[in-house]
Design a protein around this motif. Structure first.
Motif, mmCIF file in Angstrom:
data_model
loop_
_atom_site.group_PDB
_atom_site.id
_atom_site.type_symbol
_atom_site.label_atom_id
_atom_site.label_comp_id
_atom_site.label_asym_id
_atom_site.label_seq_id
_atom_site.Cartn_x
_atom_site.Cartn_y
_atom_site.Cartn_z
ATOM 1 N N ILE A 46 0.861 -1.188 0.000
ATOM 2 C CA ILE A 46 0.000 0.000 0.000
ATOM 3 C C ILE A 46 0.895 1.235 0.000
ATOM 4 C CG2 ILE A 46 -1.799 1.279 1.221
ATOM 5 C CD1 ILE A 46 -2.718 -1.366 2.420
ATOM 6 N N LYS A 47 0.958 1.904 -1.122
ATOM 7 C CA LYS A 47 1.815 3.086 -1.260
ATOM 8 C C LYS A 47 1.091 4.362 -0.859
ATOM 9 C CE LYS A 47 4.446 0.866 -4.816
ATOM 10 N NZ LYS A 47 4.429 0.387 -6.142
ATOM 11 N N ASN A 48 -0.224 4.310 -0.844
ATOM 12 C CA ASN A 48 -1.051 5.474 -0.592
ATOM 13 C C ASN A 48 -1.292 5.648 0.913
ATOM 14 O OD1 ASN A 48 -3.254 7.229 -0.279
ATOM 15 N ND2 ASN A 48 -4.080 6.677 -2.278
ATOM 16 N N LYS A 49 -0.840 6.766 1.463
ATOM 17 C CA LYS A 49 -1.059 7.051 2.890
ATOM 18 C C LYS A 49 -2.543 7.094 3.241
ATOM 19 C CE LYS A 49 2.936 9.675 4.455
ATOM 20 N NZ LYS A 49 3.379 10.957 4.983
ATOM 21 N N GLY A 50 -3.334 7.627 2.335
ATOM 22 C CA GLY A 50 -4.771 7.732 2.566
ATOM 23 C C GLY A 50 -5.437 6.374 2.728
ATOM 24 N N LEU A 51 -5.016 5.410 1.922
ATOM 25 C CA LEU A 51 -5.569 4.062 2.033
ATOM 26 C C LEU A 51 -5.146 3.420 3.346
ATOM 27 C CD1 LEU A 51 -7.244 1.807 0.858
ATOM 28 C CD2 LEU A 51 -5.241 1.075 -0.465
ATOM 29 N N ASN A 52 -3.889 3.623 3.742
ATOM 30 C CA ASN A 52 -3.434 3.121 5.049
ATOM 31 C C ASN A 52 -4.310 3.681 6.165
ATOM 32 O OD1 ASN A 52 -1.396 1.275 4.690
ATOM 33 N ND2 ASN A 52 0.241 2.785 4.757
ATOM 34 N N LYS A 53 -4.634 4.954 6.049
ATOM 35 C CA LYS A 53 -5.477 5.588 7.066
ATOM 36 C C LYS A 53 -6.881 4.993 7.061
ATOM 37 C CE LYS A 53 -6.649 10.163 8.786
ATOM 38 N NZ LYS A 53 -6.490 11.600 8.614
ATOM 39 N N LYS A 54 -7.435 4.771 5.853
ATOM 40 C CA LYS A 54 -8.783 4.223 5.741
ATOM 41 C C LYS A 54 -8.904 2.819 6.329
ATOM 42 C CE LYS A 54 -10.309 6.852 1.744
ATOM 43 N NZ LYS A 54 -10.624 6.828 0.318
ATOM 44 N N ILE A 55 -7.873 2.003 6.173
ATOM 45 C CA ILE A 55 -7.960 0.636 6.701
ATOM 46 C C ILE A 55 -7.561 0.560 8.170
ATOM 47 C CG2 ILE A 55 -7.662 -0.430 4.434
ATOM 48 C CD1 ILE A 55 -4.786 -1.167 5.312
ATOM 49 N N ILE A 57 -4.536 1.622 9.814
ATOM 50 C CA ILE A 57 -3.153 1.362 10.236
ATOM 51 C C ILE A 57 -2.751 2.311 11.356
ATOM 52 C CG2 ILE A 57 -0.728 1.418 9.490
ATOM 53 C CD1 ILE A 57 -2.199 -1.059 8.529
ATOM 54 N N LYS A 58 -3.214 3.554 11.301
ATOM 55 C CA LYS A 58 -2.885 4.518 12.362
ATOM 56 C C LYS A 58 -3.443 4.051 13.704
ATOM 57 C CE LYS A 58 -3.108 9.426 13.451
ATOM 58 N NZ LYS A 58 -3.564 10.744 13.013
ATOM 59 N N ASN A 59 -4.678 3.566 13.713
ATOM 60 C CA ASN A 59 -5.271 3.033 14.944
ATOM 61 C C ASN A 59 -4.537 1.784 15.415
ATOM 62 O OD1 ASN A 59 -7.227 5.053 14.866
ATOM 63 N ND2 ASN A 59 -8.626 3.794 13.679
ATOM 64 N N PHE A 60 -4.164 0.936 14.460
ATOM 65 C CA PHE A 60 -3.418 -0.275 14.801
ATOM 66 C C PHE A 60 -2.072 0.095 15.431
ATOM 67 C CE2 PHE A 60 -0.476 -3.737 13.855
ATOM 68 C CZ PHE A 60 -1.160 -4.789 14.442
ATOM 69 N N LYS A 61 -1.432 1.110 14.870
ATOM 70 C CA LYS A 61 -0.149 1.585 15.407
ATOM 71 C C LYS A 61 -0.319 2.043 16.861
ATOM 72 C CE LYS A 61 3.484 4.875 14.227
ATOM 73 N NZ LYS A 61 3.891 5.872 13.230
ATOM 74 N N MET A 126 -9.807 -15.874 9.660
ATOM 75 C CA MET A 126 -9.069 -14.812 8.983
ATOM 76 C C MET A 126 -9.082 -13.499 9.752
ATOM 77 S SD MET A 126 -7.530 -16.041 6.437
ATOM 78 C CE MET A 126 -7.013 -14.543 5.609
ATOM 79 N N ILE A 127 -10.041 -13.294 10.631
ATOM 80 C CA ILE A 127 -10.087 -12.032 11.396
ATOM 81 C C ILE A 127 -8.843 -11.877 12.268
ATOM 82 C CG2 ILE A 127 -11.368 -10.704 13.134
ATOM 83 C CD1 ILE A 127 -13.946 -12.010 11.909
ATOM 84 N N PRO A 128 -8.529 -12.849 13.145
ATOM 85 C CA PRO A 128 -7.295 -12.689 13.921
ATOM 86 C C PRO A 128 -6.044 -12.740 13.044
ATOM 87 C CG PRO A 128 -8.511 -14.645 14.635
ATOM 88 C CD PRO A 128 -9.304 -13.997 13.576
ATOM 89 N N ASN A 129 -6.113 -13.486 11.950
ATOM 90 C CA ASN A 129 -4.962 -13.554 11.050
ATOM 91 C C ASN A 129 -4.652 -12.180 10.464
ATOM 92 O OD1 ASN A 129 -2.878 -14.722 9.512
ATOM 93 N ND2 ASN A 129 -4.259 -15.198 7.836
ATOM 94 N N ILE A 130 -5.684 -11.462 10.065
ATOM 95 C CA ILE A 130 -5.486 -10.119 9.512
ATOM 96 C C ILE A 130 -4.921 -9.188 10.588
ATOM 97 C CG2 ILE A 130 -6.736 -8.076 8.677
ATOM 98 C CD1 ILE A 130 -8.544 -10.111 7.123
ATOM 99 N N LEU A 131 -5.488 -9.260 11.781
ATOM 100 C CA LEU A 131 -5.054 -8.365 12.862
ATOM 101 C C LEU A 131 -3.679 -8.723 13.425
ATOM 102 C CD1 LEU A 131 -8.431 -7.975 14.776
ATOM 103 C CD2 LEU A 131 -7.314 -6.304 13.276
ATOM 104 N N GLN A 140 4.844 -2.331 9.376
ATOM 105 C CA GLN A 140 6.293 -2.324 9.155
ATOM 106 C C GLN A 140 6.634 -1.704 7.808
ATOM 107 O OE1 GLN A 140 8.050 -2.618 11.580
ATOM 108 N NE2 GLN A 140 6.799 -3.841 12.935
ATOM 109 N N GLN A 141 5.818 -1.980 6.790
ATOM 110 C CA GLN A 141 6.062 -1.368 5.484
ATOM 111 C C GLN A 141 5.945 0.154 5.564
ATOM 112 O OE1 GLN A 141 3.614 -3.163 2.442
ATOM 113 N NE2 GLN A 141 4.578 -5.162 2.702
ATOM 114 N N GLU A 142 4.944 0.635 6.273
ATOM 115 C CA GLU A 142 4.783 2.084 6.431
ATOM 116 C C GLU A 142 5.976 2.678 7.186
ATOM 117 O OE1 GLU A 142 2.073 4.692 9.214
ATOM 118 O OE2 GLU A 142 0.926 4.033 7.463
#
Length: 165
Positions: A46-55, A57-61, A126-131, A140-142
């Motif tokens: 995911i190269k797009n910061k906006g998409l990271n935000k939508k899914i 990643i910021k909350n996960f961080k 797949m839910i815990p697998n994704i999380l 880590q990519q971000e």
């Protein structure tokens, strides 16, 4: 019956995700000894910061930084300005690829369980697998992208000083 399948699949998915961390570390150790490791160490889904935000990643961080997960991989902590960013990036790559391998491992098991046990069971896995595997890898990519920007700035600064600018 549906609730039971979801709960059992989710619980099994948590167990498999923890197991997948070990599988990921072992297979990553083997992968590091091949010529393909350099290719997979620069993945960027995911190269797009906006998409990271939508899914989320910021909350996960935030969850990783503010819960018991912060104690898991102490080697990727940036504690002071003079930290070796190249070493931290290398540790992030290890973590990222191990989680990706773990994600694939659990996805294969979930696919198998979808066929043998039921589609809801596999989807719930797949839910815990994704999380527990995909999101850490995306995080880590971000983080690696951010470190790459800093390292590139340092390289440009050193190059400009060398040219007398």
């Amino acid at each position: 019956m549906i609730i039971k399948q979801l709960i059992l699949g989710f619980t099994f998915g948590i167990s498999m995700s923890f197991i997948s961390w070990i599988v990921g570390m072992v297979l990553n150790g083997l992968l590091m000894k091949t010529e393909y490791y350099e290719k997979v160490s620069n993945l960027n889904f995911i190269k797009n910061k906006g998409l990271n935000k939508k899914i989320g990643i910021k909350n996960f961080k935030w969850v990783v930084k503010n819960t018991f997960f912060k104690f898991f991989n102490q080697k990727i902590k940036l504690e002071h300005k003079n930290a070796d960013l190249t070493e931290i990036r290398s540790e992030m790559t290890l973590s990222e690829i191990s989680h990706l391998i773990g994600f694939l491992f659990v996805s294969i098991v979930a696919s198998y369980k979808s066929i043998t046990t039921g589609i809801l069971f596999g989807l719930a896995m797949m839910i815990p697998n994704i999380l527990m595997n995909l999101y850490p890898s995306l995080l880590q990519q971000e983080n690696k992208r951010r470190i790459n920007k800093i390292l590139n700035r340092k390289i440009k600064t050193v190059a400009n000083k060398g040219m007398g600018k």
